[in-house]
Write an enzyme that holds these catalytic residues in place. Structure first.
Site, PDB file in Angstrom:
ATOM      1  N   SER A 155      12.642 -19.972 -44.255  1.00 11.99           N
ATOM      2  CA  SER A 155      12.531 -18.595 -44.758  1.00 11.99           C
ATOM      3  C   SER A 155      11.118 -18.385 -45.300  1.00 11.99           C
ATOM      4  O   SER A 155      10.442 -19.362 -45.649  1.00 11.99           O
ATOM      5  CB  SER A 155      13.541 -18.419 -45.899  1.00 11.99           C
ATOM      6  OG  SER A 155      13.282 -17.230 -46.604  1.00 11.99           O
ATOM      7  N   TYR A 168      18.963 -20.534 -53.191  1.00 13.43           N
ATOM      8  CA  TYR A 168      18.668 -20.373 -51.755  1.00 13.43           C
ATOM      9  C   TYR A 168      17.285 -20.964 -51.447  1.00 13.43           C
ATOM     10  O   TYR A 168      17.112 -21.712 -50.485  1.00 13.43           O
ATOM     11  CB  TYR A 168      18.723 -18.885 -51.398  1.00 13.43           C
ATOM     12  CG  TYR A 168      18.322 -18.575 -49.982  1.00 13.43           C
ATOM     13  CD1 TYR A 168      19.174 -18.872 -48.922  1.00 13.43           C
ATOM     14  CD2 TYR A 168      17.088 -17.998 -49.686  1.00 13.43           C
ATOM     15  CE1 TYR A 168      18.809 -18.594 -47.607  1.00 13.43           C
ATOM     16  CE2 TYR A 168      16.715 -17.716 -48.387  1.00 13.43           C
ATOM     17  CZ  TYR A 168      17.579 -18.013 -47.344  1.00 13.43           C
ATOM     18  OH  TYR A 168      17.206 -17.746 -46.046  1.00 13.43           O
TER      19      TYR A 168
HETATM   20  P1  NAP Z   1      23.309 -13.950 -40.079  1.00 13.04           P
HETATM   21  O1  NAP Z   1      23.297 -12.748 -39.196  1.00 13.04           O
HETATM   22  O2  NAP Z   1      24.259 -13.984 -41.230  1.00 13.04           O
HETATM   23  O3  NAP Z   1      23.502 -15.238 -39.172  1.00 13.04           O
HETATM   24  C1  NAP Z   1      23.757 -16.486 -39.733  1.00 13.04           C
HETATM   25  C2  NAP Z   1      24.507 -17.319 -38.747  1.00 13.04           C
HETATM   26  O4  NAP Z   1      24.805 -18.582 -39.371  1.00 13.04           O
HETATM   27  C3  NAP Z   1      25.843 -16.690 -38.337  1.00 13.04           C
HETATM   28  O5  NAP Z   1      25.977 -16.860 -36.955  1.00 13.04           O
HETATM   29  C4  NAP Z   1      26.863 -17.528 -39.098  1.00 13.04           C
HETATM   30  O6  NAP Z   1      28.069 -17.661 -38.402  1.00 13.04           O
HETATM   31  C5  NAP Z   1      26.157 -18.862 -39.090  1.00 13.04           C
HETATM   32  N1  NAP Z   1      26.740 -19.807 -40.030  1.00 13.04           N
HETATM   33  C6  NAP Z   1      26.971 -19.672 -41.353  1.00 13.04           C
HETATM   34  N2  NAP Z   1      27.548 -20.792 -41.839  1.00 13.04           N
HETATM   35  C7  NAP Z   1      27.686 -21.649 -40.794  1.00 13.04           C
HETATM   36  C8  NAP Z   1      28.195 -22.953 -40.635  1.00 13.04           C
HETATM   37  N3  NAP Z   1      28.742 -23.640 -41.650  1.00 13.04           N
HETATM   38  N4  NAP Z   1      28.149 -23.532 -39.409  1.00 13.04           N
HETATM   39  C9  NAP Z   1      27.636 -22.867 -38.349  1.00 13.04           C
HETATM   40  N5  NAP Z   1      27.173 -21.618 -38.423  1.00 13.04           N
HETATM   41  C10 NAP Z   1      27.182 -21.020 -39.634  1.00 13.04           C
HETATM   42  O7  NAP Z   1      21.865 -14.183 -40.729  1.00 13.04           O
HETATM   43  P2  NAP Z   1      20.402 -14.288 -40.090  1.00 13.04           P
HETATM   44  O8  NAP Z   1      19.580 -13.308 -40.848  1.00 13.04           O
HETATM   45  O9  NAP Z   1      20.432 -14.237 -38.619  1.00 13.04           O
HETATM   46  O10 NAP Z   1      19.990 -15.741 -40.612  1.00 13.04           O
HETATM   47  C11 NAP Z   1      19.709 -16.825 -39.758  1.00 13.04           C
HETATM   48  C12 NAP Z   1      18.870 -17.829 -40.509  1.00 13.04           C
HETATM   49  O11 NAP Z   1      17.665 -17.219 -40.963  1.00 13.04           O
HETATM   50  C13 NAP Z   1      19.540 -18.432 -41.745  1.00 13.04           C
HETATM   51  O12 NAP Z   1      19.212 -19.803 -41.821  1.00 13.04           O
HETATM   52  C14 NAP Z   1      18.895 -17.663 -42.892  1.00 13.04           C
HETATM   53  O13 NAP Z   1      18.878 -18.433 -44.073  1.00 13.04           O
HETATM   54  C15 NAP Z   1      17.500 -17.440 -42.354  1.00 13.04           C
HETATM   55  N6  NAP Z   1      16.791 -16.289 -42.915  1.00 13.04           N
HETATM   56  C16 NAP Z   1      17.329 -15.048 -42.978  1.00 13.04           C
HETATM   57  C17 NAP Z   1      16.584 -13.996 -43.504  1.00 13.04           C
HETATM   58  C18 NAP Z   1      17.097 -12.575 -43.586  1.00 13.04           C
HETATM   59  O14 NAP Z   1      16.547 -11.782 -44.394  1.00 13.04           O
HETATM   60  N7  NAP Z   1      18.064 -12.180 -42.803  1.00 13.04           N
HETATM   61  C19 NAP Z   1      15.291 -14.225 -43.984  1.00 13.04           C
HETATM   62  C20 NAP Z   1      14.767 -15.509 -43.913  1.00 13.04           C
HETATM   63  C21 NAP Z   1      15.521 -16.535 -43.377  1.00 13.04           C
HETATM   64  P3  NAP Z   1      29.479 -17.034 -38.821  1.00 13.04           P
HETATM   65  O15 NAP Z   1      29.565 -15.788 -38.007  1.00 13.04           O
HETATM   66  O16 NAP Z   1      30.453 -18.074 -38.416  1.00 13.04           O
HETATM   67  O17 NAP Z   1      29.443 -16.802 -40.308  1.00 13.04           O
END
Ligand code: NAP
Length: 298
Positions: A155, A168
């Site tokens: 992140s 986080y």
């Molecule tokens: P998202 O739409 O919530 O996607 C997260 C994914 O992780 C979902 O497919 C979720 O699946 C999956 N997941 C959660 N727990 C899991 C587990 N135990 N095993 C396998 N899959 C699991 O969020 P995103 O924004 O795309 O985030 C993706 C990554 O980017 C994360 O690592 C997050 O920390 C990072 N990130 C996000 C942001 C932001 O602002 N959005 C910013 C910086 C970094 P389910 O459908 O099963 O819950």
């Protein structure tokens, strides 16, 4: 020359085609493909001709167009057997895995003072230990082949920690250090380790998926500060990060044969990385303090 011909004749186009041809038979396994960055990354790699193992906790085939280069299978990063099963299925189907993208993650917003231990451990189980388990599961395959790339999605909090996300941030900082150390260790076997650092992306399911965990984590003593911080974020200094920004950064990291370690993804993350690099620490901290609703004091 018409525009189409000019594009095809350009060195940039030739470079893109070259990379695509080189990876025609390459395979990527991505965690957390049910939404957001994981889903966008899986779609991009498919478009660029890769074999894709799109993993998710509950497989949803309807998310992607049917393709003989796509395997959708279940993987929960908190369940080591589901990780090794998904890797085994991917190797059985495509013969090898060239790139692992540890994208799955969960968020948490709230005051650390009132965050229960159980919630802190839940965040680390997914964001930190889940990544470590998946790394350990893929390494023998890549080490024995003398090639492979592991991409850990952290992140912009890994560049510039913000307030109210201490747990986080800690879970992602751990992976920043873990990946940097591992990059040396596995580099000796021809295996690359890279970090993609996305900025803030309100368009994914991240906030909704984090919602329940954050209930009651802003006690009255923090309400004014948290409210001011959230209000200051309405004047966000750049564009937000999009899933496509992150998918492109993941693809760049996957195809970059250099030893580059970090890939900030999205305008805000790139801006923070540049600020962190160019400013003395006290100036940088003051800027972030001002951005998040505090006084710009050094
Ligand atoms: P998202 O739409 O919530 O996607 C997260 C994914 O992780 C979902 O497919 C979720 O699946 C999956 N997941 C959660 N727990 C899991 C587990 N135990 N095993 C396998 N899959 C699991 O969020 P995103 O924004 O795309 O985030 C993706 C990554 O980017 C994360 O690592 C997050 O920390 C990072 N990130 C996000 C942001 C932001 O602002 N959005 C910013 C910086 C970094 P389910 O459908 O099963 O819950």
């Amino acid at each position: 020359m018409n525009l189409g011909l000019a594009l095809i004749a350009s060195p940039k186009f030739a470079a893109i085609v070259d990379v695509m041809q080189k990876h025609m038979n390459s395979t990527v396994l991505i965690t957390g493909c049910s939404s957001g960055f994981g889903k966008a990354s899986a779609a991009l790699f498919l478009t660029r001709g890769w074999n894709v193992i799109a993993t998710m906790r509950s497989p949803k085939p309807e998310l992607f167009e049917v393709s003989d280069r796509l395997l959708i299978t279940s993987l929960d990063v908190t369940n080591p057997k589901s990780i090794s099963d998904a890797i085994a299925k991917g190797i059985e189907r495509f013969g090898k895995i060239d790139v692992l993208v540890n994208n799955a993650g969960i968020g948490l917003f709230g005051a650390h003072e009132v965050t229960p231990d159980e919630t802190i451990r839940q965040v680390f189980e997914t964001n930190t230990f889940g990544v470590m388990t998946a790394n350990r599961a893929i390494v023998p395959h890549m080490r024995e082949r003398g090639s492979g790339t592991i991409i850990n999605v952290t992140s912009s909090a890994g560049i510039a920690p913000m307030p109210m996300v201490a747990v986080y941030t800690a879970s992602k900082y751990a992976i920043e250090g873990f990946s940097e150390s591992l990059a040396y260790e596995l580099g000796t076997f021809g295996v690359r380790v890279k970090i993609v650092e996305p900025g803030l992306a309100p368009s994914t399911s991240f906030a909704a998926n984090s919602g329940g965990r954050c209930d009651n984590l802003i006690p009255p003593a923090y309400a004014e500060y948290a409210g001011g911080y959230l209000k200051s974020m309405q004047d966000y200094p750049t564009a937000y990060t999009s899933p496509e920004d992150v998918a492109e950064a993941v693809y760049t990291a996957a195809t970059d044969e250099s030893n580059r370690l970090r890939y900030p993804a999205g305008a805000d993350s790139v801006m923070l990385a540049e600020m962190r690099k160019s400013l003395p620490e006290k100036v940088f901290l003051a800027r972030v303090r001002a951005m998040t609703g505090g006084n710009q004091t050094e």
